[in-house]
Design a protein around this motif. Structure first.
Motif, PDB file in Angstrom:
ATOM      1  N   GLY A   1       0.841  -1.198   0.000  1.00 37.26           N
ATOM      2  CA  GLY A   1       0.000   0.000   0.000  1.00 37.26           C
ATOM      3  C   GLY A   1       0.871   1.241   0.000  1.00 37.26           C
ATOM      4  N   GLU A   2       0.480   2.247  -0.786  1.00 33.49           N
ATOM      5  CA  GLU A   2       1.299   3.464  -0.907  1.00 33.49           C
ATOM      6  C   GLU A   2       0.452   4.622  -1.434  1.00 33.49           C
ATOM      7  OE1 GLU A   2       3.627   5.404  -0.581  1.00 33.49           O
ATOM      8  OE2 GLU A   2       5.491   4.400  -0.118  1.00 33.49           O
ATOM      9  N   GLY A   3       1.063   5.802  -1.425  1.00 36.58           N
ATOM     10  CA  GLY A   3       0.542   6.972  -2.116  1.00 36.58           C
ATOM     11  C   GLY A   3      -0.817   7.476  -1.684  1.00 36.58           C
ATOM     12  N   PRO A   4      -1.177   7.480  -0.391  1.00 33.69           N
ATOM     13  CA  PRO A   4      -2.489   7.987  -0.020  1.00 33.69           C
ATOM     14  C   PRO A   4      -2.610   9.485  -0.301  1.00 33.69           C
ATOM     15  CG  PRO A   4      -1.146   7.734   1.948  1.00 33.69           C
ATOM     16  CD  PRO A   4      -0.362   7.138   0.801  1.00 33.69           C
ATOM     17  N   VAL A   5      -3.765   9.908  -0.798  1.00 30.11           N
ATOM     18  CA  VAL A   5      -4.009  11.327  -1.060  1.00 30.11           C
ATOM     19  C   VAL A   5      -5.500  11.592  -0.870  1.00 30.11           C
ATOM     20  CG1 VAL A   5      -4.214  10.889  -3.554  1.00 30.11           C
ATOM     21  CG2 VAL A   5      -3.775  13.207  -2.737  1.00 30.11           C
ATOM     22  N   TRP A   6      -5.824  12.641  -0.132  1.00 30.29           N
ATOM     23  CA  TRP A   6      -7.210  13.024   0.076  1.00 30.29           C
ATOM     24  C   TRP A   6      -7.615  13.979  -1.051  1.00 30.29           C
ATOM     25  CZ3 TRP A   6     -11.244  11.491   2.851  1.00 30.29           C
ATOM     26  CH2 TRP A   6     -12.347  12.342   2.949  1.00 30.29           C
ATOM     27  N   VAL A   7      -8.625  13.583  -1.813  1.00 30.40           N
ATOM     28  CA  VAL A   7      -9.085  14.375  -2.948  1.00 30.40           C
ATOM     29  C   VAL A   7     -10.383  15.067  -2.543  1.00 30.40           C
ATOM     30  CG1 VAL A   7      -9.755  14.339  -5.375  1.00 30.40           C
ATOM     31  CG2 VAL A   7      -7.974  12.787  -4.547  1.00 30.40           C
ATOM     32  N   GLU A   8     -10.310  16.398  -2.395  1.00 32.66           N
ATOM     33  CA  GLU A   8     -11.454  17.128  -1.851  1.00 32.66           C
ATOM     34  C   GLU A   8     -12.665  17.094  -2.774  1.00 32.66           C
ATOM     35  OE1 GLU A   8     -10.317  20.460   1.202  1.00 32.66           O
ATOM     36  OE2 GLU A   8      -9.240  20.839  -0.676  1.00 32.66           O
ATOM     37  N   ARG A   9     -12.443  17.066  -4.090  1.00 32.75           N
ATOM     38  CA  ARG A   9     -13.590  17.047  -4.999  1.00 32.75           C
ATOM     39  C   ARG A   9     -14.397  15.762  -4.855  1.00 32.75           C
ATOM     40  NH1 ARG A   9      -9.805  16.453 -10.355  1.00 32.75           N
ATOM     41  NH2 ARG A   9      -9.426  14.211 -10.223  1.00 32.75           N
TER      42      ARG A   9
ATOM     43  N   VAL B   1      -2.792   3.430  -3.644  1.00 39.96           N
ATOM     44  CA  VAL B   1      -2.465   2.333  -4.548  1.00 39.96           C
ATOM     45  C   VAL B   1      -1.909   1.140  -3.779  1.00 39.96           C
ATOM     46  CG1 VAL B   1      -1.956   3.952  -6.426  1.00 39.96           C
ATOM     47  CG2 VAL B   1      -0.083   3.106  -4.988  1.00 39.96           C
ATOM     48  N   ASP B   2      -1.970  -0.006  -4.428  1.00 39.47           N
ATOM     49  CA  ASP B   2      -1.200  -1.175  -4.020  1.00 39.47           C
ATOM     50  C   ASP B   2      -0.243  -1.435  -5.176  1.00 39.47           C
ATOM     51  OD1 ASP B   2      -0.108  -3.672  -3.469  1.00 39.47           O
ATOM     52  OD2 ASP B   2      -1.971  -4.503  -2.692  1.00 39.47           O
ATOM     53  N   ILE B   3       0.995  -1.030  -5.003  1.00 40.05           N
ATOM     54  CA  ILE B   3       1.958  -1.033  -6.106  1.00 40.05           C
ATOM     55  C   ILE B   3       2.107  -2.420  -6.724  1.00 40.05           C
ATOM     56  CG2 ILE B   3       4.369  -0.649  -6.738  1.00 40.05           C
ATOM     57  CD1 ILE B   3       4.504   1.477  -4.551  1.00 40.05           C
ATOM     58  N   LYS B   4       2.385  -3.409  -5.896  1.00 35.21           N
ATOM     59  CA  LYS B   4       2.739  -4.729  -6.412  1.00 35.21           C
ATOM     60  C   LYS B   4       1.531  -5.515  -6.923  1.00 35.21           C
ATOM     61  CE  LYS B   4       7.121  -4.349  -6.067  1.00 35.21           C
ATOM     62  NZ  LYS B   4       8.041  -5.261  -5.383  1.00 35.21           N
TER      63      LYS B   4
ATOM     64  N   PHE C   1       1.617   5.713  -7.833  1.00 38.41           N
ATOM     65  CA  PHE C   1       0.795   6.800  -7.302  1.00 38.41           C
ATOM     66  C   PHE C   1      -0.303   7.140  -8.291  1.00 38.41           C
ATOM     67  CE2 PHE C   1       4.449   8.681  -9.513  1.00 38.41           C
ATOM     68  CZ  PHE C   1       3.847   9.523 -10.422  1.00 38.41           C
ATOM     69  N   ALA C   2      -1.315   7.846  -7.781  1.00 34.59           N
ATOM     70  CA  ALA C   2      -2.376   8.416  -8.622  1.00 34.59           C
ATOM     71  C   ALA C   2      -2.782   9.728  -7.969  1.00 34.59           C
ATOM     72  CB  ALA C   2      -3.568   7.472  -8.728  1.00 34.59           C
ATOM     73  N   LEU C   3      -2.436  10.857  -8.617  1.00 32.22           N
ATOM     74  CA  LEU C   3      -2.707  12.181  -8.071  1.00 32.22           C
ATOM     75  C   LEU C   3      -3.744  12.897  -8.931  1.00 32.22           C
ATOM     76  CD1 LEU C   3       0.895  13.388  -7.117  1.00 32.22           C
ATOM     77  CD2 LEU C   3      -0.892  12.517  -5.600  1.00 32.22           C
TER      78      LEU C   3
ATOM     79  N   ILE D   1      -3.363  11.636 -12.649  1.00 30.76           N
ATOM     80  CA  ILE D   1      -2.096  11.309 -13.277  1.00 30.76           C
ATOM     81  C   ILE D   1      -1.500  10.147 -12.481  1.00 30.76           C
ATOM     82  CG2 ILE D   1       0.153  12.111 -14.032  1.00 30.76           C
ATOM     83  CD1 ILE D   1      -2.241  13.553 -15.333  1.00 30.76           C
ATOM     84  N   ALA D   2      -1.323   9.024 -13.146  1.00 31.68           N
ATOM     85  CA  ALA D   2      -0.820   7.823 -12.485  1.00 31.68           C
ATOM     86  C   ALA D   2       0.627   7.578 -12.870  1.00 31.68           C
ATOM     87  CB  ALA D   2      -1.676   6.610 -12.869  1.00 31.68           C
ATOM     88  N   GLY D   3       1.395   7.115 -11.899  1.00 36.90           N
ATOM     89  CA  GLY D   3       2.784   6.742 -12.154  1.00 36.90           C
ATOM     90  C   GLY D   3       2.893   5.241 -12.321  1.00 36.90           C
ATOM     91  N   LEU D   4       3.077   4.790 -13.550  1.00 40.01           N
ATOM     92  CA  LEU D   4       3.200   3.364 -13.840  1.00 40.01           C
ATOM     93  C   LEU D   4       4.679   2.974 -13.916  1.00 40.01           C
ATOM     94  CD1 LEU D   4       0.440   3.037 -16.592  1.00 40.01           C
ATOM     95  CD2 LEU D   4       0.224   2.697 -14.126  1.00 40.01           C
ATOM     96  N   GLN D   5       4.939   1.720 -14.144  1.00 45.32           N
ATOM     97  CA  GLN D   5       6.330   1.289 -14.232  1.00 45.32           C
ATOM     98  C   GLN D   5       7.044   1.982 -15.383  1.00 45.32           C
ATOM     99  OE1 GLN D   5       7.078  -2.935 -14.308  1.00 45.32           O
ATOM    100  NE2 GLN D   5       9.291  -2.628 -14.234  1.00 45.32           N
ATOM    101  N   SER D   6       6.357   2.152 -16.516  1.00 49.18           N
ATOM    102  CA  SER D   6       7.007   2.682 -17.704  1.00 49.18           C
ATOM    103  C   SER D   6       6.891   4.194 -17.862  1.00 49.18           C
ATOM    104  CB  SER D   6       6.420   2.013 -18.952  1.00 49.18           C
ATOM    105  OG  SER D   6       5.022   2.271 -19.037  1.00 49.18           O
TER     106      SER D   6
END
Length: 289
Positions: free
Chosen positions: A15-23, A30-33, A58-60, A68-73
């Motif tokens: 588990g990683e990258g927690p973010v509170w999205v107000e909208r 995310v769960d990276i693996k 991550f997903a911000l 915007i998601a950060g994938l492996q590539s």
């Protein structure tokens, strides 16, 4: 301050990258693996999950909608409405064993993120910034596991984590987006564990989650240890402040690499936790895409 309790018995691998999205008035993480993006709505109790095509760090939230998601590539736009991912930019195409790991959006809408060797062997990780469709090297590299960055509420200081080096450094962040010389902020010992994701609250204090350390810690901007929050699980990866007044802290955790005996001792490993804090967090800025 309350003690952490599990709000989603998820059993995340990483588990990683927690973010509170107000909208959305919801927590995204995310769960990276396991290649999952999750959303938790505390008001309704709703829990949703989406499959990602690759490891997802991550997903911000983006200004134009979606994430915007950060994938492996590299970077991709993620649309929760249909679960689709569309490529924005490749990152490190010459390093196929690397993946993106952690990220934050500063007050200007610039997204800062890091890469790392997925095998956790090579010092091939580096930090980058993304704004208005373009990726730029941040000038900080040769790190085995990058975490963070985190940016102060005034946007003038950036904090960068070298997890296996057990260090967190700070640097001035210029109006041109350039990182100044780094200075020591925090150095953990082997007995402490490993610094994982950092988060900033409204007083500019730095919350650092401790992997293999059973806790998260709050440090002053001067590096003074102010508070420690103990968890019933060893691998705390990152916290985010949410709720209507941003005084509910949500913490992601991990169970990767744990033996059956270790999981028997800490069966909630990989769950999403929450606890209350006295000092609120800072609203998440949306990525200028």
């Amino acid at each position: 301050m309350s003690e952490p309790h599990s709000v989603w018995e998820l059993g995340a691998e990483l588990g990683e990258g927690p973010v509170w999205v107000e909208r959305d008035q919801a927590l995204w993480f995310v769960d990276i693996k396991k290649k999952h993006i999750h959303c938790f709505d505390p008001a309704s109790g709703d829990k949703q999950s989406w499959d990602a095509p690759e490891f997802v760090g991550f997903a911000l939230p983006a200004r134009s909608g979606g994430f915007i998601a950060g994938l492996q590539s590299g970077l991709a736009r993620f649309d929760p409405a249909d679960g689709s991912f569309s490529r924005i930019a490749a990152v490190e195409p010459n390093l196929p064993d690397n993946r993106l790991n952690d990220a934050v959006t500063d007050p200007t809408g610039t997204m800062w993120f890091g890469s790392m060797d997925n095998r956790e062997v090579a010092k091939s990780g580096a930090f980058y910034r993304f704004s208005i469709g373009k990726v730029h090297a941040a000038g900080v590299a040769d790190i085995e596991i990058t975490n963070g960055p985190a940016v102060s509420p005034d946007g003038r200081t950036i904090y960068l984590v070298d997890t296996l080096g057990r260090s967190l450094t700070a640097a001035d962040l210029g109006p041109d987006g350039r990182i100044g010389p780094r200075r020591p902020f925090l150095q953990l010992t082997e007995a402490d564990g490993y610094p994982d994701g950092p988060t900033i609250d409204s007083e500019g204090c730095v919350w650092v989650s401790i992997y293999a350390g059973w806790e998260t810690r709050r440090y002053s901007p001067a590096g003074e240890l102010l508070q420690r929050v103990r968890f019933p699980v060893p691998n705390v990866t990152k916290i985010a402040f949410g709720g209507p007044d941003l005084t509910t802290a949500y913490a992601t955790t991990a169970r990767q690499g744990m033996s059956a005996e270790e999981l028997d001792r800490a069966p909630q490993s990989g769950d999403l936790f929450s606890f209350q804090v006295d000092v609120p967090g800072v609203s998440c800025a949306y990525v200028a895409d």
